[in-house]
Design an enzyme around this catalytic site. Structure first.
Site, PDB file in Angstrom:
ATOM      1  N   CYS A   2       0.826  -1.195   0.000  1.00 44.83           N
ATOM      2  CA  CYS A   2       0.000   0.000   0.000  1.00 44.83           C
ATOM      3  C   CYS A   2       0.868   1.254   0.000  1.00 44.83           C
ATOM      4  O   CYS A   2       2.093   1.182  -0.060  1.00 44.83           O
ATOM      5  CB  CYS A   2      -0.899   0.005   1.242  1.00 44.83           C
ATOM      6  SG  CYS A   2      -1.868  -1.504   1.431  1.00 44.83           S
ATOM      7  N   LEU A  51      -3.527  -1.677  -1.856  1.00 48.86           N
ATOM      8  CA  LEU A  51      -3.422  -2.734  -2.858  1.00 48.86           C
ATOM      9  C   LEU A  51      -3.788  -4.010  -2.122  1.00 48.86           C
ATOM     10  O   LEU A  51      -3.029  -4.490  -1.283  1.00 48.86           O
ATOM     11  CB  LEU A  51      -1.997  -2.817  -3.429  1.00 48.86           C
ATOM     12  CG  LEU A  51      -1.723  -3.954  -4.411  1.00 48.86           C
ATOM     13  CD1 LEU A  51      -2.589  -3.819  -5.662  1.00 48.86           C
ATOM     14  CD2 LEU A  51      -0.249  -4.001  -4.796  1.00 48.86           C
ATOM     15  N   ASP A 101      -3.502  -9.578   7.891  1.00 51.71           N
ATOM     16  CA  ASP A 101      -2.287  -9.449   8.691  1.00 51.71           C
ATOM     17  C   ASP A 101      -2.236  -8.081   9.378  1.00 51.71           C
ATOM     18  O   ASP A 101      -1.573  -7.928  10.406  1.00 51.71           O
ATOM     19  CB  ASP A 101      -1.041  -9.680   7.843  1.00 51.71           C
ATOM     20  CG  ASP A 101      -0.959  -8.791   6.615  1.00 51.71           C
ATOM     21  OD1 ASP A 101      -1.981  -8.205   6.227  1.00 51.71           O
ATOM     22  OD2 ASP A 101       0.138  -8.694   6.023  1.00 51.71           O
TER      23      ASP A 101
END
Length: 633
Positions: A2, A51, A101
């Site tokens: 990201c 992303l 995560d």
């Protein structure tokens, strides 16, 4: 994977910068094309571009809060052991509302604070905001795979994944002339500096805290250098090969976890071939990708890539490119760079990433192996220097001859002369200066000569020498190969190689994972003696020997090919007008008043001469800087 950005305003002046948060977040759009969100309160703003890789659902979007609404995280990267960590946390009666995560990382931090970093296996840059305590906790991964830039002054603290995001906050753009002088030698700017005085880069393996407006920085990880360890590697060479195989396979397997399509870069070299072979064991439908060069057969390794792909039965795609195909992307790449960065192989990585993104969202790569295992020409040169005999002394004694002979990368003989001169010159230097010389394209006095009188007045030699000393502190008076590799891991790898891959892959919304940079693999390899990695006959010795039985025999101890572009040809033909009439023209240089035009003119003449040596790399560095300066300054 990201893009992250944020602001902590300390007063009303700093708070005025909050209006730029939306544009600073939008500037990271290519890093995270799937989702954008922003959080802001009275003095804090956090922006995130996503992303989606792990848990692609909306519940895993960021900024992400814990249930108490005290802690908020924005996160760039992946935690590869998050499932094991999640199970540990569940044993402590900690529940989860996502399968991401990110949530595991947030809750692990809440439970263990800074100590959580020692449990993380992955690559990352993240910020955790404690709303109750009014603090920022910002971290960069151990090896600098993910970037993090920041600004700290009396009014505010800013941070972002890229410079273009920082610039959206309207910071002062004062050039750092120590950075510029270093760039003119290396073609990149090492952390913690940037091209602007006010902008710093968080070093790999460090975290910072903002508490009561004060900034503190802590080094939480350092590569264990074998030369300084009291306990040496207890394993024999054969045992070490087996240990490496266990660690590297576990690393590859960890990096196959994704909720999107995943493939692997396959160049045909030993590093990517090993990664491909290990990945194919756990992913039988593995898709591999290579880029080939129709017009540059010397650098085209697709024959070997196909050999490996057929050997491991992967679904292989070759992107076969002409020089025109490569050149088509040059302007797009120059436009994307928000800080001078002139590793020309970035062009290849950009195209490979762009084409791969049509088929996959994640790709494994072999990056890091050369720095860990002595894979470059310079490592062979250092090995010869450390173990020099009559041949090396003869090369050194003929320095005056090498100086007068034609030198160029354009043909084998002239390139050999170029290498012999560099080696002979390096023999006469101290260990630190030898490393610095072989790491760059220009000498210190050559870089300084390019600066105009006004620029030289702003260049502070003592500041530069202190910076250089910091960068070379891991090289002792008498160097070993492990000393060189450790310095490469701290200087070249994060500031050149990983920066290149991160920028060019993120420009195309592709996540690249690097199994060789699992910290367990790195720690183990740095416990090994030099001769396990290189000798007079072979580089990356232990890697080649460990996987000799699973790879096609044609790969064993092959000469390394560079991932290069026909830069000299472009500069002399397609880019000639850009050089002569625009970016390096006399009018542009004089009006700009950063560089000395007579010195630039000498480089231009050398470029079009019959023995250009390495001048094309220096000219490319100037073009990149000028393009950047024209756009941002």
């Amino acid at each position: 994977m990201c893009g992250i950005t944020g602001i902590f305003a300390f007063n009303l002046i700093g708070k005025f910068n909050m209006i730029n948060l939306a544009s600073a977040t939008l500037a990271l759009e290519k890093r995270g094309p799937d989702f954008q969100d922003i959080y802001s309160d009275q003095y804090v703003g956090l922006g995130h571009r996503r992303l989606s890789i792990i848990d692609t659902s909306a519940t895993a979007n960021q900024p992400m809060w814990d249930e108490s609404k005290r802690y908020c995280i924005i996160f760039n990267g992946e935690i590869f052991n998050f499932q094991e960590l999640r199970k540990e946390l569940q044993k402590n009666d900690i529940s989860f509302s996502t399968h991401s995560d990110t949530e595991v990382l947030l809750k692990l931090y809440i439970l263990e604070k800074e100590a959580c970093l020692y449990k993380l296996n992955g690559f990352f840059a993240f910020c955790i905001y404690d709303k109750q305590e009014q603090t920022f906790f910002i971290v960069r991964d151990r090896f600098g795979i993910k970037p993090l830039l920041y600004v700290h002054d009396e009014d505010k603290f800013l941070f972002a994944s890229e410079m273009k995001s920082i610039l959206c906050f309207g910071i002062e753009k004062e050039l750092d002339y120590t950075s510029l002088h270093t760039y003119l030698q290396l073609n990149y700017i090492p952390a913690p500096r940037s091209i602007f005085k006010k902008v710093k880069k968080l070093l790999p393996g460090h975290y910072l805290k903002i508490v009561n407006r004060q900034l503190s920085i802590v080094n939480y990880y350092a590569i264990p250098n074998a030369a300084s360890q009291t306990e040496k590697n207890p394993f024999t060479y054969e045992e070490s090969k087996q240990k490496l195989k266990i660690l590297l396979e576990a690393s590859v397997e960890r990096r196959l976890v994704a909720d999107v399509s995943l493939g692997a870069f396959l160049s045909g070299g030993i590093d990517s071939s090993v990664v491909t072979g290990l990945a194919s064991r756990h992913k039988p439908d593995l898709h591999t990708f290579s880029v080939g060069f129709k017009d540059e057969k010397f650098f085209d390794e697709t024959e070997y890539a196909r050999l490996v792909a057929n050997h491991f039965k992967t679904n292989h795609t070759v992107f076969s490119l002409s020089n025109d195909d490569l050149y088509e992307h040059v302007h797009s790449i120059l436009d994307y760079l928000d800080e001078p960065f002139a590793d020309s192989s970035a062009i290849n990585v950009y195209i490979l990433s762009k084409e791969t993104r049509q088929h996959a969202t994640v790709a494994l790569s072999g990056d890091g192996a050369d720095e860990l295992l002595a894979g470059y020409n310079k490592h062979a040169a250092f090995h010869r220097m450390i173990h020099k005999g009559w041949k090396e002394n003869a090369v050194g004694s003929l320095l005056s001859l090498w100086k007068i002979l034609p030198k160029s990368r354009n043909n084998a003989l002239a390139n050999r002369v170029r290498q012999l001169q560099r080696f002979a010159e390096g023999m006469k230097l101290s260990s630190k200066d030898r490393y610095w010389s072989w790491a760059g394209y220009a000498k210190e006095n050559q870089a300084l000569a390019l600066l105009s009188d006004s620029s030289r007045h702003q260049f502070i030699e003592a500041d530069y020498l202190n910076f250089k000393s910091e960068l070379l502190q891991t090289i002792p008076a008498t160097e070993s190969i492990n000393d060189i590799l450790l310095t490469d891991m701290k200087l070249v790898l994060p500031n050149d190689m990983l920066t290149k891959v991160d920028l060019m892959s993120m420009a195309n919304g592709l996540e690249v994972r690097v199994p060789f940079l699992d910290y367990e693999v790195v720690n183990f390899l740095f416990s090994l003696p030099d001769d396990f990695k290189i000798n007079s006959d072979i580089r990356k010795r232990i890697l080649q020997d460990a996987y000799k039985d699973i790879l096609p025999p044609q790969l064993y101890n092959r000469p390394k090919k560079g991932f290069e572009v026909p830069l000299l040809k472009w500069l002399r033909k397609e880019m000639k007008s850009l050089i002569m009439d625009d970016l390096l023209s006399q009018k542009f240089i004089v009006d700009q008043n950063i560089f000395d035009y007579p010195a630039i003119e000498k480089l231009k003449k050398k470029l079009f001469s019959s023995h250009p040596e390495d001048v094309h790399a220096r000219i490319w560095g100037l073009i990149v800087f000028q393009w950047w300066w024209k756009k941002y300054c």
